[in-house]
Design an enzyme around this catalytic site. Structure first.
Site, PDB file in Angstrom:
ATOM      1  N   ASN A 212       0.852  -1.187   0.000  1.00 22.83           N
ATOM      2  CA  ASN A 212       0.000   0.000   0.000  1.00 22.83           C
ATOM      3  C   ASN A 212       0.886   1.234   0.000  1.00 22.83           C
ATOM      4  OD1 ASN A 212       0.601   0.807   2.836  1.00 22.83           O
ATOM      5  ND2 ASN A 212      -0.296  -1.202   3.235  1.00 22.83           N
ATOM      6  N   ASP A 281      -3.923  -6.741   4.843  1.00 25.78           N
ATOM      7  CA  ASP A 281      -4.853  -7.695   5.458  1.00 25.78           C
ATOM      8  C   ASP A 281      -4.735  -9.086   4.839  1.00 25.78           C
ATOM      9  OD1 ASP A 281      -6.127  -6.071   7.394  1.00 25.78           O
ATOM     10  OD2 ASP A 281      -7.123  -5.004   5.761  1.00 25.78           O
ATOM     11  N   LYS A 291       9.993 -16.329 -10.960  1.00 30.85           N
ATOM     12  CA  LYS A 291       9.190 -15.230 -11.513  1.00 30.85           C
ATOM     13  C   LYS A 291       8.053 -15.806 -12.366  1.00 30.85           C
ATOM     14  CE  LYS A 291       9.488 -11.256 -14.532  1.00 30.85           C
ATOM     15  NZ  LYS A 291      10.228 -10.647 -15.612  1.00 30.85           N
ATOM     16  N   PHE A 325      -4.758   3.054  14.718  1.00 26.54           N
ATOM     17  CA  PHE A 325      -5.023   4.062  13.688  1.00 26.54           C
ATOM     18  C   PHE A 325      -6.043   3.476  12.723  1.00 26.54           C
ATOM     19  CE2 PHE A 325      -2.049   7.707  13.714  1.00 26.54           C
ATOM     20  CZ  PHE A 325      -1.351   7.387  14.871  1.00 26.54           C
ATOM     21  N   LYS A 339     -13.498  -0.262  15.307  1.00 25.93           N
ATOM     22  CA  LYS A 339     -12.160  -0.857  15.497  1.00 25.93           C
ATOM     23  C   LYS A 339     -11.701  -0.715  16.957  1.00 25.93           C
ATOM     24  CE  LYS A 339     -10.914  -0.328  10.674  1.00 25.93           C
ATOM     25  NZ  LYS A 339     -10.289   0.451   9.617  1.00 25.93           N
ATOM     26  N   LYS A 343     -11.110  -4.279  18.782  1.00 27.76           N
ATOM     27  CA  LYS A 343      -9.709  -4.643  19.046  1.00 27.76           C
ATOM     28  C   LYS A 343      -9.293  -4.332  20.484  1.00 27.76           C
ATOM     29  CE  LYS A 343      -8.525  -4.142  14.162  1.00 27.76           C
ATOM     30  NZ  LYS A 343      -7.447  -4.148  13.171  1.00 27.76           N
TER      31      LYS A 343
HETATM   32  O1  PMT Z   1       2.811   6.055   6.559  1.00 29.72           O
HETATM   33  P1  PMT Z   1       2.168   7.365   6.118  1.00 29.72           P
HETATM   34  O2  PMT Z   1       2.317   7.605   4.636  1.00 29.72           O
HETATM   35  O3  PMT Z   1       2.630   8.533   6.953  1.00 29.72           O
HETATM   36  O4  PMT Z   1       0.607   7.225   6.349  1.00 29.72           O
HETATM   37  C1  PMT Z   1       0.112   7.086   7.655  1.00 29.72           C
HETATM   38  C2  PMT Z   1      -1.104   6.170   7.698  1.00 29.72           C
HETATM   39  C3  PMT Z   1      -2.242   6.767   6.872  1.00 29.72           C
HETATM   40  C4  PMT Z   1      -0.722   4.782   7.159  1.00 29.72           C
HETATM   41  C5  PMT Z   1      -1.497   6.044   9.216  1.00 29.72           C
HETATM   42  O5  PMT Z   1      -1.756   7.310   9.739  1.00 29.72           O
HETATM   43  C6  PMT Z   1      -2.734   5.189   9.416  1.00 29.72           C
HETATM   44  O6  PMT Z   1      -3.849   5.657   9.362  1.00 29.72           O
HETATM   45  N1  PMT Z   1      -2.517   3.857   9.671  1.00 29.72           N
HETATM   46  C7  PMT Z   1      -3.586   2.871   9.755  1.00 29.72           C
HETATM   47  C8  PMT Z   1      -3.892   2.323   8.399  1.00 29.72           C
HETATM   48  C9  PMT Z   1      -5.189   1.514   8.369  1.00 29.72           C
HETATM   49  O7  PMT Z   1      -6.058   1.822   7.635  1.00 29.72           O
HETATM   50  O8  PMT Z   1      -5.256   0.550   9.179  1.00 29.72           O
HETATM   51  P2  PMT Z   1      -6.533  -0.482   9.255  1.00 29.72           P
HETATM   52  O9  PMT Z   1      -7.808   0.247   9.334  1.00 29.72           O
HETATM   53  O10 PMT Z   1      -6.342  -1.474   8.163  1.00 29.72           O
HETATM   54  O11 PMT Z   1      -6.219  -1.145  10.635  1.00 29.72           O
HETATM   55  C10 PMT Z   1      -6.623  -0.596  11.888  1.00 29.72           C
HETATM   56  C11 PMT Z   1      -5.523  -0.816  12.886  1.00 29.72           C
HETATM   57  O12 PMT Z   1      -5.222  -2.212  12.981  1.00 29.72           O
HETATM   58  C12 PMT Z   1      -4.220  -0.110  12.532  1.00 29.72           C
HETATM   59  O13 PMT Z   1      -3.687   0.399  13.716  1.00 29.72           O
HETATM   60  C13 PMT Z   1      -3.343  -1.228  11.956  1.00 29.72           C
HETATM   61  O14 PMT Z   1      -1.948  -1.016  12.211  1.00 29.72           O
HETATM   62  C14 PMT Z   1      -3.859  -2.455  12.691  1.00 29.72           C
HETATM   63  N2  PMT Z   1      -3.783  -3.699  11.894  1.00 29.72           N
HETATM   64  C15 PMT Z   1      -4.480  -3.834  10.745  1.00 29.72           C
HETATM   65  C16 PMT Z   1      -4.445  -5.019  10.030  1.00 29.72           C
HETATM   66  C17 PMT Z   1      -3.639  -6.080  10.517  1.00 29.72           C
HETATM   67  N3  PMT Z   1      -3.549  -7.218   9.849  1.00 29.72           N
HETATM   68  N4  PMT Z   1      -2.941  -5.919  11.652  1.00 29.72           N
HETATM   69  C18 PMT Z   1      -3.001  -4.748  12.352  1.00 29.72           C
HETATM   70  O15 PMT Z   1      -2.354  -4.606  13.396  1.00 29.72           O
END
Ligand code: PMT
Length: 399
Positions: A212, A281, A291, A325, A339, A343
């Site tokens: 991403n 995810d 390849k 986040f 979330k 979580k």
């Molecule tokens: O890196 P930058 O370019 O500065 O951008 C920052 C950011 C936009 C990436 C950051 O600010 C941000 O928002 N990060 C969360 C990205 C996100 O959309 O996460 P999510 O909604 O998929 O997941 C929610 C939370 O679960 C997050 O804290 C994530 O780290 C965590 N997660 C998600 C999936 C997974 N398999 N394991 C996790 O721990």
């Protein structure tokens, strides 16, 4: 009322950019806050604004003319370097940033940067294309990695007529950064903080992967802010182009599974966790060992779920404070709160990524910090370091 600038020696280095005129206002404001100001100008800066302006405002001689002062030159740059409690370079041009990154000292300003042990802040201002050039970004990253502080420029109409990133940050932000360096909050001393940052790479074959657009900037800004406030920081990071924050223990990972293992190893000792990383995810079920050759028709990849690291942390939580986040383009509140609940988090930053100005890759961010007790704090668009400061300040206050 005394200010944090009272009797502080602030050295301001002005390099040659049109934003040099704004430093007159800054000087005046800092004087009113009780600071002692001395100014060093490059020869080019003196073409944008006359040194007399700063001599009148600061009540001190302005230092710039290296050639007429050859007999006192060495003494001057060392004396200024030692005098300063804080050194601000504003506007910082690509040239002065490049010289500092390369260890070049060929005029009074660049020599003083090299000679000082004072905390040094750069506030860049230049044309957007120049600012975004990889060589300039590399120099900024290199200096950040050495502990120099950078205030990201703002966006808007530039003096050259272009629109974009490159305006000198507004003076309130500059003053805020300076104040923070003079009297840093040390309210995280004794805490161990685990931060995740950047994307994960999920391989398809030896040359391709799914990922991403996360740059790591937000997570690195959080790590820097925690270090500045006295915390010990473990930074688990996916691949980025950033220099690691000075003082952090760095754990480089590529895949979500690697992040999962590393984070769980570090989790027990952590008091506070910021899960800023954009974790993939899904991963490809069978990674090809060679390849993959293209065929005639469409291609199907079977994806399987990656572990949800934060969900696992929430389930294993003992006393850790968990901050998640959520990058959302719609229904920010609803998605973020779901979330937070699912979580078992203490806080979540609902990150509004609906515009190009915030979230992935940009230098700025905006969003809402939600806490499990129902509170919420709106944080408007600001650069990511400032954003990190605001959310951490709020979290520490609430704890
Ligand atoms: O890196 P930058 O370019 O500065 O951008 C920052 C950011 C936009 C990436 C950051 O600010 C941000 O928002 N990060 C969360 C990205 C996100 O959309 O996460 P999510 O909604 O998929 O997941 C929610 C939370 O679960 C997050 O804290 C994530 O780290 C965590 N997660 C998600 C999936 C997974 N398999 N394991 C996790 O721990």
């Amino acid at each position: 009322m005394t200010s944090n600038f009272e009797n502080k020696n602030i050295l301001i280095g002005i390099s040659g950019g049109i934003a040099a005129y704004k430093i007159a206002d800054l000087t005046s404001r800092l004087i009113k806050l009780g600071a002692n100001i001395k100014v060093v100008m490059t020869d080019n800066a003196t073409k944008f604004i006359h040194p007399l302006t700063f001599e009148s405002l600061s009540g001190n001689q302005v230092y710039h003319d290296t050639f007429q002062r050859t007999d006192r030159w060495d003494i001057e740059h060392i004396a200024l370097a030692k005098w300063a409690d804080l050194f601000l370079i504003a506007p910082a041009t690509a040239n002065v940033i490049g010289k500092a990154a390369g260890g070049i000292a060929d005029d009074l300003l660049s020599t003083t940067i090299l000679a000082t042990e004072a905390k040094t802040i750069f506030a860049p201002a230049m044309n957007t294309v120049m600012y975004q050039k990889p060589v300039v970004q590399d120099n900024i990253n290199k200096l950040k990695g050495m502990g120099y502080i950078f205030i990201s420029p703002g966006k808007g109409r530039l003096a050259c007529g272009d629109w974009g990133e490159g305006k000198l940050a507004d003076l309130d932000t500059v003053i805020h950064y300076m104040e923070n360096q003079l009297c840093p909050d040390r309210d995280m001393e004794g805490l161990r903080v685990l931060v995740t940052a950047g994307p994960t790479y999920e391989p398809i074959d030896p040359v391709r992967f799914i990922s991403n657009r996360s740059s790591g900037k937000m997570g690195y800004a959080i790590a820097e802010e925690c270090i500045q406030r006295g915390a010990k920081v473990d930074l688990v990071t996916g691949p980025t182009n950033l220099s690691p924050p000075a003082g952090a223990c760095i754990y480089n990972i590529k895949t979500a599974e690697e992040m999962y293992e590393t984070v769980l190893e570090l989790y027990e000792k952590a008091n506070l966790v910021f899960k800023t990383a954009a974790v993939a995810d899904y991963r490809v079920k069978e990674v090809a060992s060679n390849k993959i050759k293209k065929g005639q028709g469409p291609m199907t990849l079977e994806l399987v779920r990656n572990p949800d690291i934060l969900l696992e942390l929430g389930q294993r939580k003992v006393e850790q404070i968990l901050v998640g986040f959520a990058a959302e383009t719609e229904e920010l509140e609803e998605n973020a709160l779901t979330k937070l609940q699912d979580k078992n988090l203490d806080f979540i930053v609902g990150n509004d990524v609906s515009t190009g100005e915030s979230g992935f890759q940009s230098d700025s961010n905006q969003g809402i910090l939600y806490s499990r007790d129902g509170g919420s704090t709106h944080i408007p668009l600001m650069n990511k370091r400032e954003f990190a400061h605001r959310i951490i300040h709020e979290i520490i206050k609430q704890l």
